[in-house]
Scaffold this motif. Structure first.
Motif, PDB file in Angstrom:
ATOM      1  N   LYS A   1      13.475 -10.667  -1.714  1.00 36.69           N
ATOM      2  CA  LYS A   1      12.917 -11.918  -1.174  1.00 36.69           C
ATOM      3  C   LYS A   1      12.005 -11.591   0.018  1.00 36.69           C
ATOM      4  CE  LYS A   1      14.505 -16.375   0.520  1.00 36.69           C
ATOM      5  NZ  LYS A   1      14.944 -16.425   1.893  1.00 36.69           N
ATOM      6  N   GLN A   2      12.481 -10.726   0.898  1.00 32.88           N
ATOM      7  CA  GLN A   2      11.681 -10.347   2.074  1.00 32.88           C
ATOM      8  C   GLN A   2      10.389  -9.658   1.656  1.00 32.88           C
ATOM      9  OE1 GLN A   2      15.330  -9.432   5.030  1.00 32.88           O
ATOM     10  NE2 GLN A   2      13.425  -8.476   5.635  1.00 32.88           N
ATOM     11  N   ALA A   3      10.500  -8.796   0.632  1.00 29.07           N
ATOM     12  CA  ALA A   3       9.327  -8.070   0.146  1.00 29.07           C
ATOM     13  C   ALA A   3       8.292  -9.049  -0.410  1.00 29.07           C
ATOM     14  CB  ALA A   3       9.736  -7.061  -0.915  1.00 29.07           C
ATOM     15  N   GLN A   4       8.787 -10.068  -1.129  1.00 31.01           N
ATOM     16  CA  GLN A   4       7.895 -11.080  -1.723  1.00 31.01           C
ATOM     17  C   GLN A   4       7.131 -11.833  -0.622  1.00 31.01           C
ATOM     18  OE1 GLN A   4       7.402 -11.204  -4.924  1.00 31.01           O
ATOM     19  NE2 GLN A   4       5.923 -12.859  -4.754  1.00 31.01           N
ATOM     20  N   GLU A   5       7.861 -12.232   0.430  1.00 35.89           N
ATOM     21  CA  GLU A   5       7.227 -12.956   1.546  1.00 35.89           C
ATOM     22  C   GLU A   5       6.162 -12.083   2.211  1.00 35.89           C
ATOM     23  OE1 GLU A   5      11.247 -15.490   2.673  1.00 35.89           O
ATOM     24  OE2 GLU A   5      10.493 -13.982   4.087  1.00 35.89           O
TER      25      GLU A   5
ATOM     26  N   ALA B   1       1.986  -6.778  -7.289  1.00 34.57           N
ATOM     27  CA  ALA B   1       3.346  -6.286  -6.997  1.00 34.57           C
ATOM     28  C   ALA B   1       3.819  -5.171  -7.919  1.00 34.57           C
ATOM     29  CB  ALA B   1       4.319  -7.451  -7.047  1.00 34.57           C
ATOM     30  N   SER B   2       3.520  -5.291  -9.217  1.00 34.20           N
ATOM     31  CA  SER B   2       4.091  -4.310 -10.147  1.00 34.20           C
ATOM     32  C   SER B   2       3.154  -3.126 -10.421  1.00 34.20           C
ATOM     33  CB  SER B   2       4.459  -5.000 -11.467  1.00 34.20           C
ATOM     34  OG  SER B   2       3.306  -5.624 -11.954  1.00 34.20           O
ATOM     35  N   GLN B   3       1.990  -3.141  -9.796  1.00 29.13           N
ATOM     36  CA  GLN B   3       1.058  -2.023 -10.052  1.00 29.13           C
ATOM     37  C   GLN B   3       1.394  -0.819  -9.182  1.00 29.13           C
ATOM     38  OE1 GLN B   3      -2.891  -4.333 -10.233  1.00 29.13           O
ATOM     39  NE2 GLN B   3      -3.133  -2.542 -11.548  1.00 29.13           N
ATOM     40  N   THR B   4       1.158   0.372  -9.751  1.00 25.54           N
ATOM     41  CA  THR B   4       1.457   1.561  -8.942  1.00 25.54           C
ATOM     42  C   THR B   4       0.321   1.781  -7.940  1.00 25.54           C
ATOM     43  OG1 THR B   4       0.452   2.992 -10.580  1.00 25.54           O
ATOM     44  CG2 THR B   4       2.832   2.768 -10.697  1.00 25.54           C
ATOM     45  N   ILE B   5       0.621   2.519  -6.901  1.00 25.06           N
ATOM     46  CA  ILE B   5      -0.338   2.743  -5.809  1.00 25.06           C
ATOM     47  C   ILE B   5      -1.601   3.421  -6.341  1.00 25.06           C
ATOM     48  CG2 ILE B   5      -0.655   3.926  -3.577  1.00 25.06           C
ATOM     49  CD1 ILE B   5       1.302   1.465  -3.609  1.00 25.06           C
ATOM     50  N   ARG B   6      -1.424   4.312  -7.312  1.00 25.96           N
ATOM     51  CA  ARG B   6      -2.574   5.052  -7.873  1.00 25.96           C
ATOM     52  C   ARG B   6      -3.621   4.111  -8.471  1.00 25.96           C
ATOM     53  NH1 ARG B   6       1.680   8.318 -10.313  1.00 25.96           N
ATOM     54  NH2 ARG B   6       2.102  10.035  -8.899  1.00 25.96           N
ATOM     55  N   GLU B   7      -3.149   2.920  -8.918  1.00 24.18           N
ATOM     56  CA  GLU B   7      -4.060   1.982  -9.585  1.00 24.18           C
ATOM     57  C   GLU B   7      -4.798   1.064  -8.601  1.00 24.18           C
ATOM     58  OE1 GLU B   7      -1.352   1.459 -13.626  1.00 24.18           O
ATOM     59  OE2 GLU B   7      -0.946   0.238 -11.859  1.00 24.18           O
ATOM     60  N   LEU B   8      -4.517   1.196  -7.300  1.00 23.92           N
ATOM     61  CA  LEU B   8      -5.085   0.252  -6.323  1.00 23.92           C
ATOM     62  C   LEU B   8      -6.383   0.773  -5.701  1.00 23.92           C
ATOM     63  CD1 LEU B   8      -1.891  -0.785  -4.300  1.00 23.92           C
ATOM     64  CD2 LEU B   8      -2.813  -1.867  -6.343  1.00 23.92           C
ATOM     65  N   SER B   9      -7.193  -0.153  -5.236  1.00 20.61           N
ATOM     66  CA  SER B   9      -8.400   0.223  -4.480  1.00 20.61           C
ATOM     67  C   SER B   9      -7.990   0.490  -3.031  1.00 20.61           C
ATOM     68  CB  SER B   9      -9.396  -0.931  -4.526  1.00 20.61           C
ATOM     69  OG  SER B   9      -8.866  -2.029  -3.793  1.00 20.61           O
ATOM     70  N   GLY B  10      -8.923   1.004  -2.224  1.00 22.37           N
ATOM     71  CA  GLY B  10      -8.623   1.298  -0.821  1.00 22.37           C
ATOM     72  C   GLY B  10      -8.138   0.070  -0.066  1.00 22.37           C
ATOM     73  N   GLY B  11      -8.842  -1.082  -0.279  1.00 19.37           N
ATOM     74  CA  GLY B  11      -8.470  -2.317   0.411  1.00 19.37           C
ATOM     75  C   GLY B  11      -7.084  -2.797   0.008  1.00 19.37           C
ATOM     76  N   GLU B  12      -6.784  -2.648  -1.289  1.00 19.91           N
ATOM     77  CA  GLU B  12      -5.450  -3.075  -1.775  1.00 19.91           C
ATOM     78  C   GLU B  12      -4.350  -2.170  -1.209  1.00 19.91           C
ATOM     79  OE1 GLU B  12      -6.873  -4.993  -6.053  1.00 19.91           O
ATOM     80  OE2 GLU B  12      -6.475  -2.848  -5.896  1.00 19.91           O
ATOM     81  N   LYS B  13      -4.671  -0.883  -1.125  1.00 18.83           N
ATOM     82  CA  LYS B  13      -3.695   0.040  -0.533  1.00 18.83           C
ATOM     83  C   LYS B  13      -3.426  -0.361   0.919  1.00 18.83           C
ATOM     84  CE  LYS B  13      -4.592   4.174  -3.280  1.00 18.83           C
ATOM     85  NZ  LYS B  13      -5.197   5.481  -3.346  1.00 18.83           N
TER      86      LYS B  13
ATOM     87  N   ALA C   1       3.842   7.325  -6.538  1.00 14.98           N
ATOM     88  CA  ALA C   1       4.431   7.119  -7.874  1.00 14.98           C
ATOM     89  C   ALA C   1       5.043   5.729  -8.019  1.00 14.98           C
ATOM     90  CB  ALA C   1       5.480   8.177  -8.139  1.00 14.98           C
ATOM     91  N   LEU C   2       5.316   5.089  -6.886  1.00 11.72           N
ATOM     92  CA  LEU C   2       6.004   3.790  -6.940  1.00 11.72           C
ATOM     93  C   LEU C   2       5.002   2.634  -6.979  1.00 11.72           C
ATOM     94  CD1 LEU C   2       8.964   4.258  -4.420  1.00 11.72           C
ATOM     95  CD2 LEU C   2       8.838   4.905  -6.806  1.00 11.72           C
ATOM     96  N   SER C   3       5.533   1.456  -7.327  1.00 16.95           N
ATOM     97  CA  SER C   3       4.672   0.270  -7.377  1.00 16.95           C
ATOM     98  C   SER C   3       4.535  -0.304  -5.961  1.00 16.95           C
ATOM     99  CB  SER C   3       5.281  -0.777  -8.302  1.00 16.95           C
ATOM    100  OG  SER C   3       6.433  -1.315  -7.697  1.00 16.95           O
ATOM    101  N   VAL C   4       3.689  -1.318  -5.857  1.00 17.00           N
ATOM    102  CA  VAL C   4       3.474  -1.978  -4.567  1.00 17.00           C
ATOM    103  C   VAL C   4       4.806  -2.513  -4.036  1.00 17.00           C
ATOM    104  CG1 VAL C   4       2.392  -4.008  -3.507  1.00 17.00           C
ATOM    105  CG2 VAL C   4       1.073  -2.540  -5.049  1.00 17.00           C
ATOM    106  N   GLU C   5       5.514  -3.252  -4.877  1.00 19.35           N
ATOM    107  CA  GLU C   5       6.771  -3.860  -4.438  1.00 19.35           C
ATOM    108  C   GLU C   5       7.794  -2.790  -4.039  1.00 19.35           C
ATOM    109  OE1 GLU C   5       9.126  -5.907  -7.334  1.00 19.35           O
ATOM    110  OE2 GLU C   5       9.825  -7.370  -5.858  1.00 19.35           O
ATOM    111  N   GLU C   6       7.826  -1.704  -4.829  1.00 18.38           N
ATOM    112  CA  GLU C   6       8.810  -0.644  -4.547  1.00 18.38           C
ATOM    113  C   GLU C   6       8.506   0.059  -3.220  1.00 18.38           C
ATOM    114  OE1 GLU C   6       9.405  -0.058  -9.333  1.00 18.38           O
ATOM    115  OE2 GLU C   6       8.187   1.378  -8.233  1.00 18.38           O
ATOM    116  N   ASN C   7       7.204   0.184  -2.900  1.00 24.08           N
ATOM    117  CA  ASN C   7       6.835   0.760  -1.601  1.00 24.08           C
ATOM    118  C   ASN C   7       7.245  -0.168  -0.471  1.00 24.08           C
ATOM    119  OD1 ASN C   7       5.021   3.278  -1.056  1.00 24.08           O
ATOM    120  ND2 ASN C   7       4.588   2.615  -3.146  1.00 24.08           N
ATOM    121  N   ILE C   8       7.115  -1.460  -0.740  1.00 27.94           N
ATOM    122  CA  ILE C   8       7.378  -2.424   0.335  1.00 27.94           C
ATOM    123  C   ILE C   8       8.876  -2.560   0.634  1.00 27.94           C
ATOM    124  CG2 ILE C   8       7.131  -4.898   0.919  1.00 27.94           C
ATOM    125  CD1 ILE C   8       4.366  -4.583  -0.611  1.00 27.94           C
TER     126      ILE C   8
END
Lengths: 227, 392
Positions: A121-125, A136-148, A98-105
């Motif tokens: 800052k650490q998440a961005q690096e 960064a702002s996309q949710t995990i559901r919207e990502l491809s396997g490689g992006e995940k 349910a969370l975005s890429v950045e929120e997972n990180i």
């Protein structure tokens, strides 16, 4: 860096049908070494990774990481060890959908004593290193396997761990993404990380960096080969 | 754990997984709403009852013969006024008048308007009444239920009572009794003593009962004892007994709702418990992932505690506010029927707003404790299992 001495792992120990997943494993892994654990499914690779990552406890034997006996750590210390020293990349990514890429990180850094700007800052690096900052702002559901997979790598790197553990990291990736993953591993190796990968993907037969291949069979180490 | 990062992550989880929580909040609001309604209504009714009975005579006495109420000799009054500590001794005529067509009945109370009034609310009401016309023609004061009933049967200004001898007696409707007394006076008609005697065809020298006050509460038991000494065949009813009777009636009705509440909340908590305990639940996987990336059991419990706290508090506030509006602003349609139903005339009361800390904290505890237990126990069970298993 990692000393594994006479490790045994028995599942359903007290039942009528106990299962011996690991049998008397002894292994020494040096700092900045790359280890490829190979073997068929059920050979004990993932179980060994879980014990090194302190996700589970061995039935007997000991695991010492940087002088610290991690096989007997109470939960609070085991969690701190995982948070500080381990970056785990799972076969099924294990991201919070349910969370975005950045929120997972940022998730591994929440229990730390860091403030929000430092965490971001650490998440961005970390996202930049894994090549996923543009999502960064996309949710995990919207990502491809490689992006995940890249998101999972970024999450594993965000705490700047010494040890990167990967469990069948390319099992759900196509060849192009698998090669990209190996490229990232190569960078991490160059950064001084210790890497342990459990896989039976032949793509790991030709790595662009030095590694030690440990073959496992029926819960035992049957062959060790430097490459 | 740095709190701002923790609460930032908590709000993310709550907001991004809102669909997961909406169902729980919706059911929680309904449960809290129902519980609050029941507790608000019973507390308000008890308050109103206390206020209404405050204006009623402290005692009413009547003659009992062989366990049956019979007419009371009016000369008893002379003996009762001799008892020290007794005041406002008033004769009354009291009885049910049945309106044949629908078998509805009115409670007729005949009082001596020229005597010292024992009923203080009646005194207040009479100050606003045109006494000259009230006493010039046979007149009466009626409860709201009676007035509505009479209007519905085309008796707008007067009503004809059928006397025991078969003739009719026209009585003018002077005024309606205050709405605030509806709880006990909805079906009541108050009229001059002689008029009530005429309707019930009572003989000279007898009444149905005598009302009296005893200003010093501490003397109440003594006065009762003295009355029993004075008259061997007297029945004494004090207003505390009336209060107890009404209170237990409302408690009984409220109790039925509480049983329903217990059944509902138990079911809901079991569902919640199941949701977190399920082998392949999303919650289980989420906890496993967080544990695997370095969260301790303590961190997980803290996260789930605050997540539950937000759900509980928002449901509590919403449920209580909706119940307050429903009970005290809309006068609890449907539920009012259940609490006040059973009387022979339709009764409507305006609930006096009451917000007691005790009631609010009871609602919160009755709801929050089982809710927390149903979430945190399975969460703790998952958190202590190896993360690898939880992530399956």
């Amino acid at each position: 860096m990692i000393e594994i001495e006479n490790i045994n792992k028995i599942f359903n120990e007290n039942s009528s049908e106990p299962f011996e997943a690991l049998k008397d494993i002894t292994l020494h892994i040096a700092k900045n070494e790359a280890i490829i654990l190979s073997g068929v499914s059920g050979s004990g690779k993932s179980t060994l990774l879980s014990l090194i990552a302190s996700l589970d406890k061995p039935s007997s034997g000991k695991i010492v990481v940087d002088g610290e006996l991690i096989s007997k750590l109470p939960d609070l210390h085991a969690s701190a060890y995982r948070a500080k020293s381990i970056g785990f990349i799972f076969q099924h990514f294990n991201l919070l959908e349910a969370l975005s890429v950045e929120e997972n990180i940022i998730a591994p850094l929440i229990p730390s004593r860091l403030d929000m700007p430092t965490i971001k800052k650490q998440a961005q690096e970390s996202m930049q290193r894994a090549g996923i900052a543009h999502k960064a702002s996309q949710t995990i559901r919207e990502l491809s396997g490689g992006e995940k997979q890249r998101c999972a790598i970024a999450r594993a790197l965000v705490t700047n761990p010494k040890l990167i553990i990967c469990d069948e990291p390319t099992a759900n990736l196509d060849k192009a993404n698998s090669l990209k993953f190996i490229e990232i591993l190569s960078t991490l190796k160059a950064l001084g990380k210790t890497i342990i990968v459990a896989t039976h993907d032949p793509i790991f037969d030709t790595l662009p960096f030095e590694s030690r291949v440990i073959k496992m069979e029926d819960g035992r180490i049957v062959n060790i080969k430097d490459r | 754990m740095q709190n701002n990062a923790f609460f930032h992550f908590l709000s993310l989880l709550l907001f991004k997984q809102k669909n997961k929580h909406i169902g729980a909040i919706f059911i929680s609001v309904i449960i809290i709403f129902l519980l609050s309604c029941v507790l608000f209504i019973s507390s308000s009714l008890q308050k109103s009852l206390q206020a209404t009975l405050q204006n009623q005579p402290d005692f009413t006495i009547s003659r009992m013969q062989a366990g049956r109420a019979v007419n009371t000799p009016i000369e008893w009054i002379e003996k009762i006024v001799q008892i020290d500590g007794v005041s406002a001794v008033t004769p009354r005529v009291y009885g049910r008048y049945f309106f044949a067509p629908n078998e509805n009945s009115f409670l007729i109370v005949g009082v001596d308007f020229f005597d010292e009034q024992s009923n203080r609310s009646l005194q207040e009401l009479m100050e606003k009444t045109d006494l000259k016309s009230f006493f010039a023609t046979p007149s009466m004061l009626v409860g709201e239920g009676v007035q509505k009933f009479m209007i519905a049967h085309y008796y707008k200004d007067e009503f004809s009572f059928k006397l025991p001898n078969g003739s009719f007696k026209k009585v003018a409707i002077a005024q309606q009794l205050p709405n605030s007394t509806n709880l006990i006076a909805n079906d009541m008609i108050v009229m001059p003593l002689d008029l009530a005697k005429e309707i019930f065809a009572l003989e000279e020298g007898v009444i149905t009962d005598i009302a009296l006050n005893v200003p010093n509460d501490a003397e109440w038991d003594n006065i009762v004892a003295k009355l029993h000494l004075l008259f061997y065949d007297v029945q004494v009813i004090d207003k505390r007994e009336i209060f107890k009777a009404y209170k237990s009636l409302y408690n009984y009705k409220g109790g039925l709702f509480l049983i329903l509440y217990l059944i509902t909340i138990t079911t809901f908590m079991l569902i919640l418990y199941q949701r977190y305990s399920m082998v392949y639940s999303a919650e289980k996987k989420e906890i496993g992932i967080l544990r695997a990336i370095g969260w301790s059991i303590q961190d997980i419990l803290k996260l789930k505690f605050y997540e539950t706290l937000v759900i509980v508090i928002s449901s509590f506030i919403l449920g209580v506010v909706l119940a307050y509006i429903f009970v005290f602003i809309l006068d609890a349609p449907l539920l009012q029927e259940i609490f006040l139903g059973g009387s022979n005339l339709e009764n409507r009361v305006s609930f006096v707003p009451t917000l007691e800390f005790g009631i609010l904290s009871s609602i919160f505890l009755f709801f929050a404790l089982p809710f927390f237990a149903s979430v945190l126990i399975p969460v703790w069970k998952i958190a202590v299992t190896p993360p690898k298993e939880a992530m399956l």
